[in-house]
Write a protein that holds these residues in place. Structure first.
Motif, PDB file in Angstrom:
ATOM      1  N   GLU A 283      18.972 -16.528 -20.550  1.00  0.00           N
ATOM      2  CA  GLU A 283      20.286 -17.075 -20.218  1.00  0.00           C
ATOM      3  C   GLU A 283      20.245 -17.824 -18.876  1.00  0.00           C
ATOM      4  OE1 GLU A 283      23.489 -14.135 -20.664  1.00  0.00           O
ATOM      5  OE2 GLU A 283      24.593 -15.431 -19.255  1.00  0.00           O
ATOM      6  N   ALA A 284      19.542 -17.238 -17.919  1.00  0.00           N
ATOM      7  CA  ALA A 284      19.392 -17.910 -16.618  1.00  0.00           C
ATOM      8  C   ALA A 284      18.665 -19.240 -16.798  1.00  0.00           C
ATOM      9  CB  ALA A 284      18.625 -17.009 -15.657  1.00  0.00           C
ATOM     10  N   ALA A 285      17.624 -19.225 -17.644  1.00  0.00           N
ATOM     11  CA  ALA A 285      16.865 -20.453 -17.897  1.00  0.00           C
ATOM     12  C   ALA A 285      17.788 -21.523 -18.475  1.00  0.00           C
ATOM     13  CB  ALA A 285      15.716 -20.174 -18.864  1.00  0.00           C
ATOM     14  N   GLU A 286      18.614 -21.124 -19.404  1.00  0.00           N
ATOM     15  CA  GLU A 286      19.522 -22.066 -20.048  1.00  0.00           C
ATOM     16  C   GLU A 286      20.541 -22.630 -19.043  1.00  0.00           C
ATOM     17  OE1 GLU A 286      18.907 -23.438 -22.814  1.00  0.00           O
ATOM     18  OE2 GLU A 286      20.717 -24.638 -22.505  1.00  0.00           O
ATOM     19  N   ARG A 287      21.023 -21.774 -18.165  1.00  0.00           N
ATOM     20  CA  ARG A 287      21.973 -22.254 -17.141  1.00  0.00           C
ATOM     21  C   ARG A 287      21.335 -23.311 -16.250  1.00  0.00           C
ATOM     22  NH1 ARG A 287      24.221 -17.696 -13.588  1.00  0.00           N
ATOM     23  NH2 ARG A 287      25.432 -19.392 -12.679  1.00  0.00           N
ATOM     24  N   VAL A 288      20.087 -23.061 -15.862  1.00  0.00           N
ATOM     25  CA  VAL A 288      19.395 -24.025 -15.005  1.00  0.00           C
ATOM     26  C   VAL A 288      19.208 -25.342 -15.754  1.00  0.00           C
ATOM     27  CG1 VAL A 288      17.273 -24.533 -13.732  1.00  0.00           C
ATOM     28  CG2 VAL A 288      18.221 -22.216 -13.695  1.00  0.00           C
ATOM     29  N   ARG A 289      18.777 -25.246 -17.000  1.00  0.00           N
ATOM     30  CA  ARG A 289      18.562 -26.474 -17.801  1.00  0.00           C
ATOM     31  C   ARG A 289      19.848 -27.270 -17.947  1.00  0.00           C
ATOM     32  NH1 ARG A 289      15.828 -23.303 -21.700  1.00  0.00           N
ATOM     33  NH2 ARG A 289      13.702 -23.151 -20.923  1.00  0.00           N
ATOM     34  N   GLN A 290      20.934 -26.558 -18.168  1.00  0.00           N
ATOM     35  CA  GLN A 290      22.224 -27.223 -18.342  1.00  0.00           C
ATOM     36  C   GLN A 290      22.641 -27.930 -17.043  1.00  0.00           C
ATOM     37  OE1 GLN A 290      23.632 -27.634 -21.226  1.00  0.00           O
ATOM     38  NE2 GLN A 290      25.322 -28.800 -20.311  1.00  0.00           N
ATOM     39  N   ALA A 291      22.439 -27.255 -15.924  1.00  0.00           N
ATOM     40  CA  ALA A 291      22.796 -27.862 -14.632  1.00  0.00           C
ATOM     41  C   ALA A 291      21.963 -29.127 -14.395  1.00  0.00           C
ATOM     42  CB  ALA A 291      22.577 -26.852 -13.501  1.00  0.00           C
ATOM     43  N   VAL A 292      20.673 -29.060 -14.738  1.00  0.00           N
ATOM     44  CA  VAL A 292      19.797 -30.229 -14.581  1.00  0.00           C
ATOM     45  C   VAL A 292      20.285 -31.380 -15.459  1.00  0.00           C
ATOM     46  CG1 VAL A 292      17.477 -31.110 -15.126  1.00  0.00           C
ATOM     47  CG2 VAL A 292      17.730 -28.979 -13.835  1.00  0.00           C
ATOM     48  N   LEU A 293      20.602 -31.061 -16.705  1.00  0.00           N
ATOM     49  CA  LEU A 293      21.117 -32.082 -17.640  1.00  0.00           C
ATOM     50  C   LEU A 293      22.352 -32.770 -17.078  1.00  0.00           C
ATOM     51  CD1 LEU A 293      21.183 -30.642 -21.285  1.00  0.00           C
ATOM     52  CD2 LEU A 293      20.423 -32.915 -20.584  1.00  0.00           C
ATOM     53  N   GLU A 294      23.278 -31.958 -16.569  1.00  0.00           N
ATOM     54  CA  GLU A 294      24.541 -32.504 -16.075  1.00  0.00           C
ATOM     55  C   GLU A 294      24.321 -33.362 -14.831  1.00  0.00           C
ATOM     56  OE1 GLU A 294      27.306 -29.253 -15.599  1.00  0.00           O
ATOM     57  OE2 GLU A 294      27.083 -28.667 -17.701  1.00  0.00           O
ATOM     58  N   VAL A 295      23.481 -32.872 -13.910  1.00  0.00           N
ATOM     59  CA  VAL A 295      23.267 -33.638 -12.679  1.00  0.00           C
ATOM     60  C   VAL A 295      22.518 -34.943 -12.988  1.00  0.00           C
ATOM     61  CG1 VAL A 295      22.071 -33.646 -10.447  1.00  0.00           C
ATOM     62  CG2 VAL A 295      23.430 -31.656 -11.134  1.00  0.00           C
ATOM     63  N   LEU A 296      21.571 -34.890 -13.907  1.00  0.00           N
ATOM     64  CA  LEU A 296      20.867 -36.130 -14.256  1.00  0.00           C
ATOM     65  C   LEU A 296      21.812 -37.122 -14.937  1.00  0.00           C
ATOM     66  CD1 LEU A 296      17.379 -34.851 -15.447  1.00  0.00           C
ATOM     67  CD2 LEU A 296      17.903 -36.141 -13.382  1.00  0.00           C
ATOM     68  N   ALA A 297      22.736 -36.605 -15.724  1.00  0.00           N
ATOM     69  CA  ALA A 297      23.667 -37.491 -16.437  1.00  0.00           C
ATOM     70  C   ALA A 297      24.672 -38.133 -15.468  1.00  0.00           C
ATOM     71  CB  ALA A 297      24.389 -36.722 -17.536  1.00  0.00           C
ATOM     72  N   ASP A 298      25.199 -37.326 -14.541  1.00  0.00           N
ATOM     73  CA  ASP A 298      26.308 -37.809 -13.700  1.00  0.00           C
ATOM     74  C   ASP A 298      25.879 -38.198 -12.283  1.00  0.00           C
ATOM     75  OD1 ASP A 298      27.752 -37.043 -15.880  1.00  0.00           O
ATOM     76  OD2 ASP A 298      28.442 -35.141 -15.030  1.00  0.00           O
ATOM     77  N   GLY A 299      24.648 -37.885 -11.912  1.00  0.00           N
ATOM     78  CA  GLY A 299      24.217 -38.084 -10.540  1.00  0.00           C
ATOM     79  C   GLY A 299      24.657 -36.901  -9.694  1.00  0.00           C
ATOM     80  N   PRO A 300      24.260 -36.858  -8.427  1.00  0.00           N
ATOM     81  CA  PRO A 300      23.449 -37.850  -7.722  1.00  0.00           C
ATOM     82  C   PRO A 300      21.993 -37.885  -8.217  1.00  0.00           C
ATOM     83  CG  PRO A 300      23.730 -35.885  -6.377  1.00  0.00           C
ATOM     84  CD  PRO A 300      24.547 -35.671  -7.610  1.00  0.00           C
ATOM     85  N   ARG A 301      21.366 -39.059  -8.045  1.00  0.00           N
ATOM     86  CA  ARG A 301      19.969 -39.215  -8.444  1.00  0.00           C
ATOM     87  C   ARG A 301      19.136 -39.713  -7.281  1.00  0.00           C
ATOM     88  NH1 ARG A 301      22.347 -42.388 -12.528  1.00  0.00           N
ATOM     89  NH2 ARG A 301      23.100 -41.051 -14.208  1.00  0.00           N
ATOM     90  N   THR A 302      17.892 -39.240  -7.231  1.00  0.00           N
ATOM     91  CA  THR A 302      16.957 -39.656  -6.165  1.00  0.00           C
ATOM     92  C   THR A 302      16.419 -41.070  -6.461  1.00  0.00           C
ATOM     93  OG1 THR A 302      15.387 -38.290  -7.380  1.00  0.00           O
ATOM     94  CG2 THR A 302      16.239 -37.387  -5.313  1.00  0.00           C
TER      95      THR A 302
END
Ligand code: ATP
Ligand code: MG
Length: 322
Positions: A283-302
């Motif tokens: 479940e923790a793994a899934e939460r991290v993946r979801q957060a990564v997906l959302e941040v990559l989709a909406d930014g900010p991006r490096t």
């Protein structure tokens, strides 16, 4: 129960991205972190790229998170992979919505043999004119990899990439062992010659899902796939052993941007998600993946993804989502 994760930031951007992964892990789970040195910096200080206490810590912990090592990489990462007795290197290459990719439909996991092939071979200089390399392939390592692949695909099939038409003895053995295990387990497989795969994966990556390969082929082909999905800053990896595992981004120390605070932490944060999964915290793994997906989709991006954000901006965004 608190679990301890050994952490080795290493050199270059490893020191910038590993702390981001730690704060992400801290947010989703109950972990303790023990930090150790390895790489160029400790080599310059002590003459040893991989101090005995670092190796000892890795040998004694279930999971290690590693950043990157510079010039001394081969003296650090190869012994560490063998310390965790890693028989498979898991390398997902997945494109993300919102990130420019040559092939946005790419979603492939490479399962790369991690102990033998040419990397375990002996190189010899036989004369002024002639050098040779002996390649090592065993039934046992090939079968172990195939067993992992059969479990990994959870009822689906996988593709085996090889060059057994030319290297009939070594890749022939690898091919046969992998196909035998899959057949024994009733797992469907497909074969592809690795050179044909290199073309096919560029033209139509969607046809592949899980790809099992020998060591060198897996190294090269997974880097090729990295190019299809938007670059090294995104790609995580796991070195899995029977009892222990070591997680690391696919990228290196990125000396060209090290120290500027603009490294993309996603590869390392995604490696941390794989670490959660290995430790049984799906479940923790899934939460991290979801957060990564959302941040990559909406930014900010490096900047590597065309953005202007710093590593810290991305960290803050990830923690906000979590
Ligand atoms: P090393 O010898 O340590 O592997 P390298 O010169 O091969 O160093 P890599 O770390 O492999 O460098 O990176 C290759 C390129 O990709 C560099 O231009 C680097 O800036 C870029 N890159 C790699 N990782 C990241 C990241 N996490 N964020 C942004 N750019 C990255
Ligand atoms: Mg490199």
């Amino acid at each position: 129960m608190t679990e301890t994760i050994t952490v080795i930031p290493g050199d270059g951007i490893g020191r910038e991205v590993v702390p981001v992964a730690i704060s992400v892990l801290d947010t989703v789970g109950d972990f303790e972190f023990e930090e150790y040195d390895a790489g160029d910096a400790v080599y310059e200080e002590t003459g040893e790229a991989l101090p005995a206490e670092t190796r000892q810590a890795v040998a004694e912990s279930d999971a290690t998170l590693f950043g990157a090592a510079g010039e001394t990489a081969a003296d650090v990462i190869l012994p560490l992979r063998s310390t965790v007795e890693s028989f498979v290197n898991v390398r997902p290459a997945r494109a993300y919505p919102g990130v420019d990719a040559l092939r946005p439909e790419t979603d492939i996991v490479f399962l790369r043999e991690n102990t033998e092939g040419v990397y375990a071979g002996h190189e010899d200089r036989l004369s002024e004119d002639l050098s040779t390399l002996t390649r090592v392939v065993t039934d046992s390592a090939s079968r172990r990899l195939a067993e992992f692949a059969c479990e990994y695909v959870e009822g689906e099939g996988f593709t085996v990439a090889h060059k057994a038409n030319v290297m009939r003895e070594t890749d022939g053995r690898f091919r046969e062992a992998v196909l035998d295990v899959a057949e024994e387990r009733g797992v469907p497989t497909e074969e592809v010659l690795m050179d044909a795969f290199a073309t096919q994966v560029c033209l139509d990556p969607a046809q592949y899902d899980v790809v099992v390969c020998p060591n060198l082929a897996g190294d090269v082909l997974s880097d090729l796939a990295a190019g299809l999905v938007g670059g090294l800053g995104l790609l995580p990896s796991a070195n899995i052993g029977e009892e222990r595992a070591l997680f690391e981004p696919v990228h290196g120390t990125a000396p060209d941007i090290a120290g500027e605070g603009v490294a993309n932490p996603v590869a390392t944060v995604s490696s941390a998600a794989m670490c959660c999964e290995f430790l049984g915290h799906d479940e923790a793994a899934e939460r991290v993946r979801q957060a990564v997906l959302e941040v990559l989709a909406d930014g900010p991006r490096t900047p590597d993804l065309g953005g202007e954000a710093t590593t810290e901006d991305v960290e803050r965004a990830l923690l906000d989502r979590l």
